[in-house]
Scaffold this motif. Sequence first.
Motif, short mmCIF file in Angstrom:
data_model
loop_
_atom_site.label_atom_id
_atom_site.label_comp_id
_atom_site.label_asym_id
_atom_site.label_seq_id
_atom_site.Cartn_x
_atom_site.Cartn_y
_atom_site.Cartn_z
N ASP A 228 -3.39 -19.68 0.86
CA ASP A 228 -4.26 -18.66 0.03
C ASP A 228 -4.41 -18.92 -1.15
OD1 ASP A 228 -6.28 -16.87 0.62
OD2 ASP A 228 -5.14 -15.43 1.64
N ALA A 229 -5.52 -18.07 -1.72
CA ALA A 229 -5.67 -18.22 -3.12
C ALA A 229 -6.35 -16.76 -3.40
CB ALA A 229 -6.68 -19.25 -3.53
N VAL A 230 -6.11 -16.21 -4.86
CA VAL A 230 -6.84 -15.20 -5.53
C VAL A 230 -7.08 -15.52 -6.99
CG1 VAL A 230 -6.42 -12.93 -5.77
CG2 VAL A 230 -4.81 -13.90 -4.03
N ARG A 231 -8.27 -14.95 -7.13
CA ARG A 231 -8.90 -15.15 -8.71
C ARG A 231 -8.54 -13.74 -9.19
NH1 ARG A 231 -14.41 -17.76 -9.42
NH2 ARG A 231 -12.94 -19.80 -9.42
N VAL A 232 -7.88 -13.59 -10.25
CA VAL A 232 -7.51 -12.54 -10.74
C VAL A 232 -8.29 -12.24 -12.31
CG1 VAL A 232 -5.50 -11.15 -11.97
CG2 VAL A 232 -5.48 -12.73 -10.16
N ASN A 233 -8.74 -11.11 -12.41
CA ASN A 233 -9.61 -10.68 -13.48
C ASN A 233 -8.75 -9.42 -14.14
OD1 ASN A 233 -11.83 -12.57 -13.27
ND2 ASN A 233 -12.22 -11.13 -11.37
N VAL A 234 -8.35 -9.75 -15.64
CA VAL A 234 -7.60 -8.67 -16.21
C VAL A 234 -8.56 -7.94 -17.22
CG1 VAL A 234 -5.46 -8.03 -17.59
CG2 VAL A 234 -5.37 -9.77 -15.81
N ASN A 235 -8.70 -6.79 -17.03
CA ASN A 235 -9.57 -5.93 -18.08
C ASN A 235 -8.58 -5.11 -19.17
OD1 ASN A 235 -12.06 -6.57 -16.66
ND2 ASN A 235 -11.05 -4.96 -14.98
N LYS A 236 -9.13 -5.17 -20.22
CA LYS A 236 -8.29 -4.44 -21.32
C LYS A 236 -8.59 -2.81 -21.26
CE LYS A 236 -7.87 -4.27 -26.38
NZ LYS A 236 -6.29 -4.81 -26.35
N ARG A 237 -7.25 -2.24 -21.17
CA ARG A 237 -7.33 -0.73 -21.12
C ARG A 237 -7.57 -0.12 -22.47
NH1 ARG A 237 -5.13 2.50 -17.46
NH2 ARG A 237 -4.21 0.83 -16.40
N ARG A 238 -8.48 0.97 -22.41
CA ARG A 238 -8.85 1.59 -23.75
C ARG A 238 -8.09 2.91 -23.64
NH1 ARG A 238 -15.30 1.90 -23.69
NH2 ARG A 238 -14.71 2.79 -25.68
N ASP A 239 -7.25 3.04 -24.69
CA ASP A 239 -6.57 4.32 -24.87
C ASP A 239 -7.32 5.68 -25.28
OD1 ASP A 239 -4.98 2.88 -27.84
OD2 ASP A 239 -6.96 4.17 -27.72
N ARG A 240 -6.89 6.81 -25.51
CA ARG A 240 -7.50 8.01 -25.84
C ARG A 240 -8.27 7.80 -27.17
NH1 ARG A 240 -3.78 12.72 -23.22
NH2 ARG A 240 -4.18 12.25 -21.06
N ASP A 241 -7.35 7.17 -28.24
CA ASP A 241 -7.86 7.31 -29.45
C ASP A 241 -9.10 6.44 -29.70
OD1 ASP A 241 -5.73 8.67 -30.20
OD2 ASP A 241 -4.44 7.17 -30.90
N GLN A 242 -9.27 5.31 -28.98
CA GLN A 242 -10.40 4.37 -28.75
C GLN A 242 -11.55 5.16 -28.28
OE1 GLN A 242 -8.40 1.01 -26.80
NE2 GLN A 242 -8.96 -0.16 -28.60
N VAL A 243 -11.29 5.95 -27.29
CA VAL A 243 -12.42 6.51 -26.58
C VAL A 243 -12.92 7.70 -27.45
CG1 VAL A 243 -13.01 7.90 -24.62
CG2 VAL A 243 -11.25 6.16 -24.13
N ASN A 244 -11.89 8.43 -28.27
CA ASN A 244 -12.43 9.61 -29.12
C ASN A 244 -13.26 8.88 -30.25
OD1 ASN A 244 -11.23 11.64 -27.64
ND2 ASN A 244 -9.51 11.62 -28.71
N CYS A 245 -12.70 7.68 -30.74
CA CYS A 245 -13.42 7.19 -32.02
C CYS A 245 -14.75 6.71 -31.58
CB CYS A 245 -12.62 6.06 -32.49
SG CYS A 245 -11.16 6.30 -33.21
N THR A 246 -15.06 6.54 -30.14
CA THR A 246 -16.55 6.02 -29.86
C THR A 246 -17.31 6.91 -29.45
OG1 THR A 246 -15.67 5.42 -27.61
CG2 THR A 246 -15.48 3.67 -29.12
N LEU A 247 -17.19 8.31 -29.43
CA LEU A 247 -17.88 9.34 -29.34
C LEU A 247 -18.94 9.22 -30.59
CD1 LEU A 247 -15.24 12.31 -28.41
CD2 LEU A 247 -17.09 11.12 -26.74
N SER A 248 -20.16 9.63 -29.75
CA SER A 248 -21.31 9.58 -30.41
C SER A 248 -21.47 11.12 -31.45
CB SER A 248 -22.56 9.52 -29.79
OG SER A 248 -22.65 10.46 -28.84
N PRO A 249 -22.07 11.34 -32.41
CA PRO A 249 -22.16 12.42 -33.11
C PRO A 249 -22.66 13.58 -31.93
CG PRO A 249 -22.79 10.85 -34.61
CD PRO A 249 -22.65 10.22 -33.17
#
Length: 318
Positions: A228-249
């Motif tokens: 068998d075979a599996v294709r793996v896609n790894v996504n970068k996790r965004r922490d809380r600080d990154q989420v807060n920094c990206t909040l719009s005014p």
Amino acid sequence: MHEAPGRHSGKTMARMLSVFTLVLLHRVLQASGKLVYVFLADSVDLSPNCAEERFLLVHSPAHNPSTSDTVATRINGVWTPGEKYRSRTEHSSTSSLILLGVNYNDQGWYESECGSSSFIPAVKLRVFVANVSVYENETLKLPCHSLTADRTFDSISWERNGKTVFKLDVSSSKISYGTGFEGKVFLSRDWFSEGDLSLMLKGVRLEDGGDYFCNVLHKGGREKEVVDAVRVNVNKRRDRDQVNCTLSPASKVPEEKAQKSWVIVYIIIAAVVSGTGCFVFGWWLKSRSSTRGPCDGKYSGVETSPEVSSSNHEETGI
């Protein structure tokens, strides 16, 4: 004029021999062909190694190898796709043949005829469908199952992009790891009894993405079998600080309004409490002044009897 019985039987034997030869050639071409692995919806290169003016490529499905469909023909440098492949082939040159958007029914043998009598070893296409996505630092299970009952194996291995990730030597129980996978990958303890060859991968990294292949080597075998075979896609996790920094005014306005509202509420409560306190204190002072006080009760509004006043003086010794 009737044909002699011996001559008739001779022609029959010749036809049977011709059919047998074609079947044998078919088997030889398949046996000498190569395996090509591809994932669902990918494209695969089936370009011929043929310099002749005429080239023919046919597909014999895995589920019914006795039938075949024309994929494409090339005559004098001009490609013509088969009926079922009109929108599924692409050519960048006269020697290029790409099969687009592979589906599960495309599995099977692809046999070629180069020129009038030259045959090319067949290509066996196998299609895999497993495609998983995971966030970095998570644990991932790569599924793989195989019949293990009454079968013996020399080794079980997992590879990624052609390089070893994990290998188990069954006879010695020795485990080998690929670079960067030491102590991060393992099989189930019950892999043999359950036929579960799935690989567990801990602490997935961004660079762990790719195509993973599960292989077994049977006892006495020469080549590994891809199970068998599996294709793996790894996504970068965004922490809380990154989420807060990206909040719009605009997303912060409700929070500021809420803070101002609470300040106004506190001011109102403080004003009410202060007003109530002043009222109670004033009432208390007024109630105190209604009793006899200094200056012989002048502030009470009621005259004090002289007799009562003098008797009081005598009792207190004044």
